[in-house]
Design a protein around this motif. Sequence first.
Motif, short mmCIF file in Angstrom:
data_model
loop_
_atom_site.label_atom_id
_atom_site.label_comp_id
_atom_site.label_asym_id
_atom_site.label_seq_id
_atom_site.Cartn_x
_atom_site.Cartn_y
_atom_site.Cartn_z
N GLN A 1 0.83 -1.21 0.00
CA GLN A 1 0.00 0.00 0.00
C GLN A 1 0.87 1.26 0.00
OE1 GLN A 1 -2.93 -0.18 3.13
NE2 GLN A 1 -3.67 -2.17 2.43
N ALA A 2 1.98 1.23 0.74
CA ALA A 2 2.90 2.37 0.75
C ALA A 2 3.53 2.56 -0.63
CB ALA A 2 3.98 2.18 1.81
N CYS A 3 3.88 1.46 -1.29
CA CYS A 3 4.46 1.53 -2.65
C CYS A 3 3.49 2.19 -3.61
CB CYS A 3 4.81 0.13 -3.16
SG CYS A 3 6.23 -0.63 -2.37
N GLU A 4 2.23 1.83 -3.50
CA GLU A 4 1.21 2.39 -4.38
C GLU A 4 0.96 3.88 -4.10
OE1 GLU A 4 -0.55 0.73 -6.98
OE2 GLU A 4 1.11 -0.66 -6.66
N ALA A 5 1.13 4.30 -2.84
CA ALA A 5 0.80 5.67 -2.45
C ALA A 5 1.95 6.66 -2.66
CB ALA A 5 0.38 5.69 -0.98
N ILE A 6 3.17 6.18 -2.73
CA ILE A 6 4.34 7.08 -2.78
C ILE A 6 4.58 7.58 -4.21
CG2 ILE A 6 6.15 5.36 -3.18
CD1 ILE A 6 6.34 8.20 -0.65
N SER A 7 5.02 8.80 -4.32
CA SER A 7 5.32 9.34 -5.64
C SER A 7 6.79 9.71 -5.80
CB SER A 7 4.44 10.57 -5.91
OG SER A 7 4.70 11.57 -4.94
N GLU A 8 7.50 9.91 -4.70
CA GLU A 8 8.91 10.28 -4.77
C GLU A 8 9.74 9.09 -5.24
OE1 GLU A 8 12.45 11.52 -1.73
OE2 GLU A 8 10.41 12.15 -1.22
N ASN A 9 10.51 9.25 -6.33
CA ASN A 9 11.23 8.14 -6.94
C ASN A 9 12.21 7.44 -6.00
OD1 ASN A 9 9.89 8.37 -9.32
ND2 ASN A 9 11.46 9.59 -10.32
N ARG A 10 13.00 8.20 -5.25
CA ARG A 10 14.01 7.61 -4.38
C ARG A 10 13.36 6.75 -3.29
NH1 ARG A 10 16.99 10.46 0.10
NH2 ARG A 10 18.49 8.91 0.79
N LEU A 11 12.34 7.27 -2.67
CA LEU A 11 11.65 6.54 -1.62
C LEU A 11 10.89 5.35 -2.19
CD1 LEU A 11 11.15 6.42 1.37
CD2 LEU A 11 9.28 8.03 1.09
N ALA A 12 10.30 5.53 -3.35
CA ALA A 12 9.56 4.44 -3.99
C ALA A 12 10.50 3.27 -4.27
CB ALA A 12 8.91 4.92 -5.28
N GLY A 13 11.72 3.54 -4.69
CA GLY A 13 12.70 2.48 -4.95
C GLY A 13 13.00 1.67 -3.69
N MET A 14 13.15 2.36 -2.58
CA MET A 14 13.41 1.65 -1.32
C MET A 14 12.21 0.81 -0.90
SD MET A 14 15.67 4.27 1.01
CE MET A 14 14.55 5.65 0.92
N LEU A 15 11.01 1.36 -1.08
CA LEU A 15 9.81 0.60 -0.73
C LEU A 15 9.66 -0.63 -1.61
CD1 LEU A 15 7.23 3.46 -0.03
CD2 LEU A 15 8.18 1.84 1.62
N TRP A 16 9.93 -0.49 -2.91
CA TRP A 16 9.82 -1.64 -3.79
C TRP A 16 10.89 -2.68 -3.49
CZ3 TRP A 16 5.68 -3.20 -5.96
CH2 TRP A 16 4.70 -2.29 -6.36
N ALA A 17 12.08 -2.25 -3.09
CA ALA A 17 13.11 -3.22 -2.68
C ALA A 17 12.64 -3.99 -1.45
CB ALA A 17 14.43 -2.49 -2.40
#
Length: 105
Positions: A61-77
């Motif tokens: 859910q956090a991955c889907e909600a985030i828009s910032e690229n750097r943070l999204a990469g960490m969440l997807w990892a």
Amino acid sequence: MKKIVPDPAVSTRPALTVHTPFAACAGHHPPLFAVCAGASVDDALAHLAVMLRSAYETNFQACEAISENRLAGMLWATQHTLEASLALTESMLRGVAERQATSRQ
């Protein structure tokens, strides 16, 4: 042909958890929590699967909600690590169940 050496006895003793403290905040204070000793590993694996599924769903859910690229990469990892951990846990649970089913036959 007769076997000279008998097969080793199959252990019927279930695997159990051992006391394992956690949540020491990088050693700044004594651990606040612990896994209790003596719980069935089969039961512990079932609880682990539930906890990993919860972390997986929350992180997704956090991955889907985030828009910032750097943070999204960490969440997807983190998401991929949780997915692999959950698959490994579920595989162990199925292996334990199969072992128990064949030992009853």
